[in-house]
Scaffold this motif. Structure first.
Motif, PDB file in Angstrom:
ATOM      1  N   MET A  63      -8.313   5.712   6.421  1.00  0.00           N
ATOM      2  CA  MET A  63      -7.434   6.092   7.330  1.00  0.00           C
ATOM      3  C   MET A  63      -7.736   6.229   8.700  1.00  0.00           C
ATOM      4  O   MET A  63      -8.028   7.578   8.739  1.00  0.00           O
ATOM      5  N   GLY A  64      -6.887   6.110   9.170  1.00  0.00           N
ATOM      6  CA  GLY A  64      -7.114   6.358  10.117  1.00  0.00           C
ATOM      7  C   GLY A  64      -7.766   5.564  11.642  1.00  0.00           C
ATOM      8  O   GLY A  64      -7.376   5.309  13.098  1.00  0.00           O
ATOM      9  N   THR A  65      -8.823   5.116  10.906  1.00  0.00           N
ATOM     10  CA  THR A  65      -8.742   3.986  12.010  1.00  0.00           C
ATOM     11  C   THR A  65      -8.098   2.462  11.221  1.00  0.00           C
ATOM     12  O   THR A  65      -7.952   1.990  12.122  1.00  0.00           O
ATOM     13  N   TYR A  66      -7.026   2.772  10.502  1.00  0.00           N
ATOM     14  CA  TYR A  66      -6.820   1.025   9.412  1.00  0.00           C
ATOM     15  C   TYR A  66      -5.739   2.194   8.834  1.00  0.00           C
ATOM     16  O   TYR A  66      -5.291   2.987   8.798  1.00  0.00           O
ATOM     17  N   ALA A  67      -4.672   1.347   9.369  1.00  0.00           N
ATOM     18  CA  ALA A  67      -2.998   1.764   8.108  1.00  0.00           C
ATOM     19  C   ALA A  67      -2.966   1.561   6.892  1.00  0.00           C
ATOM     20  O   ALA A  67      -3.536   0.239   6.732  1.00  0.00           O
ATOM     21  N   ILE A  68      -3.178   1.926   6.221  1.00  0.00           N
ATOM     22  CA  ILE A  68      -3.750   1.713   4.584  1.00  0.00           C
ATOM     23  C   ILE A  68      -2.452   2.468   3.526  1.00  0.00           C
ATOM     24  O   ILE A  68      -2.230   4.118   3.949  1.00  0.00           O
ATOM     25  N   GLU A  69      -2.178   1.849   2.873  1.00  0.00           N
ATOM     26  CA  GLU A  69      -1.104   2.738   1.678  1.00  0.00           C
ATOM     27  C   GLU A  69      -1.671   1.606   0.544  1.00  0.00           C
ATOM     28  O   GLU A  69      -1.687   0.294   0.207  1.00  0.00           O
ATOM     29  N   GLY A  70      -0.991   2.509  -0.828  1.00  0.00           N
ATOM     30  CA  GLY A  70      -1.147   1.310  -1.811  1.00  0.00           C
ATOM     31  C   GLY A  70      -0.606   2.966  -3.156  1.00  0.00           C
ATOM     32  O   GLY A  70      -0.016   4.487  -2.844  1.00  0.00           O
ATOM     33  N   THR A  71      -0.638   2.082  -4.032  1.00  0.00           N
ATOM     34  CA  THR A  71      -0.634   2.565  -5.559  1.00  0.00           C
ATOM     35  C   THR A  71      -1.783   2.495  -6.501  1.00  0.00           C
ATOM     36  O   THR A  71      -1.710   1.356  -6.830  1.00  0.00           O
ATOM     37  N   ILE A  72      -2.223   3.275  -7.393  1.00  0.00           N
ATOM     38  CA  ILE A  72      -3.020   3.553  -8.220  1.00  0.00           C
ATOM     39  C   ILE A  72      -2.015   3.523  -9.957  1.00  0.00           C
ATOM     40  O   ILE A  72      -2.487   4.672  -9.518  1.00  0.00           O
TER      41      ILE A  72
END
Length: 263
Positions: free
Chosen positions: A19-28
């Motif tokens: 995160m910071g380099t790539y836009a990432i989101e998720g649900t675990i």
């Protein structure tokens, strides 16, 4: 705890996405049954070459938390990969099972003799899954006076036999747990508004349990069977996590939601 310094480190095989380099989101998600949970992770604007390297069966790990305090929230395998465009953005969604797809593993008419103990059957079925057994402790070791025949999905057999012992069976981070959610040598996490509690926990009651639905700033230490000493206006005491999920993004949700039961 201030809600800043978010950290997400996603590893897929030998590739690292931060995160910071790539836009990432998720649900675990996590819960108290042996059926594998499927997590959903979205990554924005990957190159075609990178997308091609993410394949079914690739090993995935996610470490999450806040700068200086980060831990594992997911270890599993890619089940599928989908990429689509949203305006000028290309979004790749990676679906991850927290173990191999053990729900497809079946046995046919394995007969156990009269008087067989549940512990013997559970260990035999666990071997069929091939997962490491992290904890194994039964409330009672039920005896099948008339014998038992194992037939069908191994995960369901394990769940049913464990239930006969008044015990939960679940998979978490690639390991099998057969244990009571409310007993065990688990670390205790103190949760209050000062350590990340969000809002006011909401009480619930079902046929078997009473407890609270609660939200915290993302906390990797909280998962199935975690022990929480909850301190809020409505309740001050100990609860045990039955199920929940971690949710993360750079600017939106960065929280852990759980259903926790009373002792």
């Amino acid at each position: 705890m201030a809600n800043f310094g978010r950290v997400i480190e996603l590893t897929i095989d030998d590739m690292i996405f931060k995160m910071g380099t790539y836009a990432i989101e998720g649900t675990i998600p996590f819960d108290n049954d042996p059926i594998p949970n499927e997590s959903e992770i979205k990554i924005w604007n990957l190159s075609p070459e990178t997308i091609d390297r993410i394949k079914r069966g690739s090993i995935v790990a996610i470490n999450a938390g806040y700068r200086g305090d980060v831990g594992l929230i997911l270890h599993g395998f890619v089940s599928k990969v989908l990429t689509k465009w949203d305006g000028t953005d290309k979004i790749t969604t990676v679906y991850v099972l927290d173990t191999d797809d053990i729900s497809k593993r079946k046995v046919t008419d394995i007969a156990y003799a009269e008087g067989t103990l549940a512990s013997y059957i559970l260990r035999d079925m666990a071997a069929q899954l091939g997962l490491p057994v992290e904890q194994f402790e039964l409330n009672q070791d039920f005896k099948y006076e008339d014998g038992y025949t194992a037939n069908g999905e191994v995960t369901k057999i394990i769940s049913d036999v464990a239930a006969d012992c008044g015990t939960s069976a679940y998979v978490n981070k690639g390991k099998l747990y057969i244990r009571n959610l409310r007993y065990g040598a688990d670390d205790v996490f103190m949760l209050s508004s000062g350590t990340g509690l969000i809002g006011s926990p909401e009480p619930f009651e079902d046929e078997d349990f009473k407890g609270f639905n609660l939200k915290s700033q993302l906390q990797y230490r909280i998962t199935t069977a975690s022990v929480i000493d909850l301190n809020c206006r409505r309740f001050n005491g100990r609860v045990h996590v039955r199920k929940g999920s971690h949710k993360f993004s750079a600017t939106g949700d960065f929280m852990t939601e759980v259903e926790a039961i009373l002792p």
